[in-house]
Enzyme design. Structure first.
Site, PDB file in Angstrom:
ATOM      1  N   ASP A  11       0.846  -1.204   0.000  1.00 40.98           N
ATOM      2  CA  ASP A  11       0.000   0.000   0.000  1.00 40.98           C
ATOM      3  C   ASP A  11       0.878   1.250   0.000  1.00 40.98           C
ATOM      4  O   ASP A  11       0.689   2.163  -0.809  1.00 40.98           O
ATOM      5  CB  ASP A  11      -0.883   0.061   1.257  1.00 40.98           C
ATOM      6  CG  ASP A  11      -1.971  -0.971   1.311  1.00 40.98           C
ATOM      7  OD1 ASP A  11      -3.083  -0.677   0.847  1.00 40.98           O
ATOM      8  OD2 ASP A  11      -1.717  -2.070   1.837  1.00 40.98           O
ATOM      9  N   ASP A  78      -6.262   5.866  -3.729  1.00 39.76           N
ATOM     10  CA  ASP A  78      -6.331   4.634  -2.942  1.00 39.76           C
ATOM     11  C   ASP A  78      -5.381   3.682  -3.655  1.00 39.76           C
ATOM     12  O   ASP A  78      -5.735   3.099  -4.684  1.00 39.76           O
ATOM     13  CB  ASP A  78      -7.747   4.069  -2.894  1.00 39.76           C
ATOM     14  CG  ASP A  78      -7.853   2.804  -2.035  1.00 39.76           C
ATOM     15  OD1 ASP A  78      -6.795   2.241  -1.671  1.00 39.76           O
ATOM     16  OD2 ASP A  78      -8.978   2.376  -1.761  1.00 39.76           O
ATOM     17  N   THR A  83      -6.888  -4.557  -0.094  1.00 45.96           N
ATOM     18  CA  THR A  83      -5.692  -4.987   0.641  1.00 45.96           C
ATOM     19  C   THR A  83      -5.886  -6.365   1.270  1.00 45.96           C
ATOM     20  O   THR A  83      -4.996  -7.209   1.215  1.00 45.96           O
ATOM     21  CB  THR A  83      -5.320  -3.961   1.729  1.00 45.96           C
ATOM     22  OG1 THR A  83      -5.066  -2.707   1.109  1.00 45.96           O
ATOM     23  CG2 THR A  83      -4.085  -4.398   2.497  1.00 45.96           C
ATOM     24  N   GLY A 182     -12.784  -5.437  -2.872  1.00 47.95           N
ATOM     25  CA  GLY A 182     -12.306  -4.195  -3.471  1.00 47.95           C
ATOM     26  C   GLY A 182     -13.396  -3.468  -4.227  1.00 47.95           C
ATOM     27  O   GLY A 182     -14.064  -4.049  -5.082  1.00 47.95           O
TER      28      GLY A 182
END
Length: 188
Positions: A11, A78, A83, A182
């Site tokens: 991330d 984002d 994740t 997601g």
């Protein structure tokens, strides 16, 4: 961070790459990253993108956006939507989401699926795909497919189901329910 509030090095690295690339090309641009402020001083030079996508560069900007000042733009990033799915090896659920606002109005967005087609057995597969849109210009990179005649297919969360989600499904009476992770993946 709790079990359902994951943040990985992926991330942070993805966000740093995206923000450093945007900042290099557009130094005055306001950029907000989901992972908070990060130190961009250690972003490797080879991660920084300095060229424009040739297909996206062909999009005609609508007149209402042609004279927008840089200080009126905000880009929201984002860097790794999905994740939890990423940590579980469900790479096809992972997307990168970028939103663009003029003042308080959302005007454009990008969804990138970095692992699209990653399971291909083709000797030279295309890995990854990107969709983008701008109000007044259209949506690009996406070829919509209608559901089979007489079918109602609903895409919903795979990991955040609630009673409200179940109630909605009961009202909609879908022929098929696709549970995916997601937000960006649900769009596709």
């Amino acid at each position: 961070m709790g079990e359902n509030d994951l943040q990985t090095q992926a991330d942070r690295s993805a966000q740093n790459c995206i923000i450093a690339s945007l900042a290099k090309q557009f130094p005055q641009l306001k950029i907000v990253g989901e992972e908070g402020e990060q130190d961009l001083s250690d972003v490797p030079a080879e991660w920084i993108v300095t060229s424009a996508n040739p297909e996206a560069a062909k999009v005609t900007c609508p007149d209402k956006f042609k004279n927008v000042a840089m200080e009126d733009l905000t880009v929201w990033v984002d860097p790794l939507d999905g994740t939890k799915e990423y940590t579980q090896g469900l790479l096809d659920h992972v997307t990168v989401l970028i939103g663009i606002a003029v003042g308080k109005e959302s005007v454009a967005g990008v969804i990138h699926q970095p692992y699209w087609n990653y399971k291909s057995t083709d000797p030279n597969p295309t890995i990854g795909r990107t969709f983008y849109g701008l109000i007044g210009a259209g949506v690009f990179g996406l070829n919509p497919v209608s559901p089979p005649a007489g079918q109602r297919i609903v895409t919903t969360t795979r990991s955040h189901g609630t009673g409200l989600v179940q109630q909605a499904l009961e009202v909609l009476k879908p022929s098929q329910v696709l549970k995916v992770g997601g937000a960006g993946h649900k769009v596709m």
